[in-house]
Design an enzyme around this catalytic site. Structure first.
Site, mmCIF file in Angstrom:
data_model
loop_
_atom_site.group_PDB
_atom_site.id
_atom_site.type_symbol
_atom_site.label_atom_id
_atom_site.label_comp_id
_atom_site.label_asym_id
_atom_site.label_seq_id
_atom_site.Cartn_x
_atom_site.Cartn_y
_atom_site.Cartn_z
ATOM 1 N N TYR A 5 0.807 -1.211 0.000
ATOM 2 C CA TYR A 5 0.000 0.000 0.000
ATOM 3 C C TYR A 5 0.847 1.271 0.000
ATOM 4 O O TYR A 5 0.299 2.380 -0.023
ATOM 5 C CB TYR A 5 -0.935 0.016 1.205
ATOM 6 C CG TYR A 5 -2.109 -0.931 1.096
ATOM 7 C CD1 TYR A 5 -2.138 -1.920 0.126
ATOM 8 C CD2 TYR A 5 -3.185 -0.845 1.959
ATOM 9 C CE1 TYR A 5 -3.198 -2.801 0.030
ATOM 10 C CE2 TYR A 5 -4.254 -1.712 1.873
ATOM 11 C CZ TYR A 5 -4.261 -2.692 0.904
ATOM 12 O OH TYR A 5 -5.314 -3.557 0.805
ATOM 13 N N LYS A 17 3.556 -13.864 6.346
ATOM 14 C CA LYS A 17 3.811 -14.897 5.343
ATOM 15 C C LYS A 17 5.314 -15.045 5.149
ATOM 16 O O LYS A 17 5.841 -15.087 4.035
ATOM 17 C CB LYS A 17 3.112 -14.524 4.024
ATOM 18 C CG LYS A 17 3.026 -15.664 3.014
ATOM 19 C CD LYS A 17 2.134 -16.810 3.472
ATOM 20 C CE LYS A 17 2.018 -17.870 2.374
ATOM 21 N NZ LYS A 17 1.299 -19.068 2.830
ATOM 22 N N ASP A 44 -2.160 -17.598 6.064
ATOM 23 C CA ASP A 44 -3.248 -18.471 5.659
ATOM 24 C C ASP A 44 -3.736 -19.325 6.811
ATOM 25 O O ASP A 44 -4.939 -19.586 6.950
ATOM 26 C CB ASP A 44 -2.858 -19.332 4.449
ATOM 27 C CG ASP A 44 -1.448 -19.879 4.536
ATOM 28 O OD1 ASP A 44 -0.619 -19.295 5.250
ATOM 29 O OD2 ASP A 44 -1.158 -20.889 3.875
ATOM 30 N N ASP A 100 -5.528 -5.794 6.117
ATOM 31 C CA ASP A 100 -6.722 -5.411 5.369
ATOM 32 C C ASP A 100 -7.608 -6.631 5.154
ATOM 33 O O ASP A 100 -8.810 -6.625 5.445
ATOM 34 C CB ASP A 100 -6.303 -4.790 4.040
ATOM 35 C CG ASP A 100 -7.440 -4.053 3.343
ATOM 36 O OD1 ASP A 100 -8.547 -3.968 3.918
ATOM 37 O OD2 ASP A 100 -7.234 -3.548 2.231
#
Length: 438
Positions: free
Chosen positions: A159, A231, A297, A321
């Site tokens: 972002y 991640k 995940d 987000d």
């Protein structure tokens, strides 16, 4: 600038910050942005509810000194630009503000005004409490187990907006540099001729201040766990670094108050499972905060199958987000989720509805104003006006439990009455008790 903007009440005063301590006057000047689309209707329902709660809690002793500042389509049409510099300066000056949803064009036009506000004011922490209100329809069996606070880093990651459009000269220059200096990386691009690129900056400083704010919040509010969501198994030098820097901070600055999963793993490797388990249980029994990490995940799966295993979550911009919106789906959707963008050092705070502008509903007086009202309650707690915040929350609980809700909830609640946006705001006021225990 139009005369309807930047007009504080004559008896209003600015919030003061001295040596990190916030002093709130009896009538603090609070800049507000109505927002685009359904924003004006939401604000017309939220503002009276917040004013009523303050009056019920404190009588004539306190009042919110509202001052409209322009942003979004209203600013573009009346002022000539979507985010005037004066608006940014007003929020910086008065420290605490609230806003409705703002339009962000997809694929072109101006960049996100929400992102611009966060970056210009360095509001690095997006704080999203996710908690179920009894009676709100939910797609999961046990929404009562959902009670989390998400700390999402607001200024870095994808972002940051560092992009190279496919086929552009900057794109070709970037690819030429990559091919020369990182040939192995360039070789991983499957279709270089049609590829666009985004750069993902993740810094130690940005990661540390976000994790620090999450740890402080957890300790101050007697939460039991802070989970770093990342991640890092794939993006080892960015998201993996976020987790490593988070652990470094927890162990270095909060070692007397926290114990980490990394320390557990190190003890297990050196001394065995039993010793590691004994050490961790002793730390938790002494009241220490547990700091652990979960791959992104897996965090989504865990949030659905074992939501009570998550407490305070610290994560980066894009993960935050996705994750915060997915979590709110379990408690009724984005229409029921409050949010705040904060800088814990400068003490600038911008509270906001967490959903979009819903142009299809604009002007129909049907939208759910709960997100904006609950964000206002969050703002009241930030000001230290807990009694008024409690009245707002009790008013929403009362309206929902009586079946007085907007259409988005009524269609999933047999026997409920579908109220307009304005009537729901009135119902919230009606259900505020004359006093509230916090």
């Amino acid at each position: 600038m139009k005369s309807s903007f930047f007009n504080p009440p004559p008896d209003g005063k600015a919030i003061e910050i001295k040596r990190g301590i916030m002093t709130v006057p009896k009538v603090p000047i609070i800049p507000f942005i109505e927002g685009d689309g359904i924003g004006p209707e939401l604000w017309a329902a939220a503002r009276p509810a917040l004013d009523a709660a303050v009056h019920l809690a404190y009588g004539e002793g306190r009042r919110l000194g509202w001052m409209e500042v322009p942003a979004g389509e209203k600013a573009l049409f009346q002022v000539g630009e979507p985010l005037p510099e004066e608006t940014i300066q007003a929020i910086a000056k008065y420290k605490v503000a609230i806003k409705g949803p703002l339009t962000t064009p997809v694929g072109g036009g101006f960049r996100s005004l929400n992102v611009a506000l966060r970056k210009r004011l360095d509001l690095y922490a997006c704080v999203r409490p996710v908690r179920w209100i009894s009676g709100v329809p939910s797609p999961v069996r046990h929404p009562e187990l959902v009670d989390m606070v998400v700390f999402r880093e607001n200024t870095e990651d994808i972002y940051a907006g560092i992009e190279f459009q496919a086929g552009s000269e900057p794109n070709r220059a970037f690819q030429a540099w990559l091919a020369q200096h990182q040939p192995e990386a360039f070789a991983k691009i499957c279709f270089p001729d049609s590829s666009a690129f985004s750069i993902k900056p993740i810094s130690r400083q940005g990661s540390e201040r976000l994790v620090r704010s999450a740890l402080r919040y957890a300790l101050e509010n007697r939460r039991k766990r802070v989970t770093l969501v990342h991640k890092g198994n794939i993006m080892k030098f960015t998201e993996g670094a976020f987790a490593a820097w988070g652990y470094d901070l927890a162990e270095g600055e909060f070692g007397a108050q926290a114990t980490t999963q990394r320390q557990y793993q190190q003890t297990r490797a050196a001394q065995g499972q039993a010793a590691a388990e004994t050490e961790r249980q002793a730390a938790l029994a002494s009241g220490k905060l547990l700091v652990d990490d979960v791959i992104t995940d897996a965090a989504f799966e865990q949030a659905l199958t074992r939501p009570d295993s998550l407490d305070v979550i610290a994560t980066m911009n894009l993960n935050g987000d996705y994750l915060s919106d997915a979590l709110t789906a379990q408690v009724g959707g984005l229409g029921m989720a409050p949010g705040a963008n904060l800088n814990f050092e400068t003490r600038i705070a911008l509270f906001e509805a967490t959903h979009g502008t819903a142009p299809a509903l604009a002007g129909k007086n049907q939208a759910n104003p709960c997100s904006l009202i609950l964000s206002g309650a969050l703002m009241l707690r930030y000001l230290g006006w807990d009694e008024a915040a409690g009245l707002v929350e009790a008013g929403i609980r009362g309206a929902v439990s009586s079946g007085q809700v907007t259409a988005d909830l009524a269609r999933l609640m047999p026997g409920a009455a579908a109220l307009s946006t304005a009537d729901f705001g009135a119902a919230v006021i009606q259900h505020m008790p004359t006093h509230c225990k916090n």
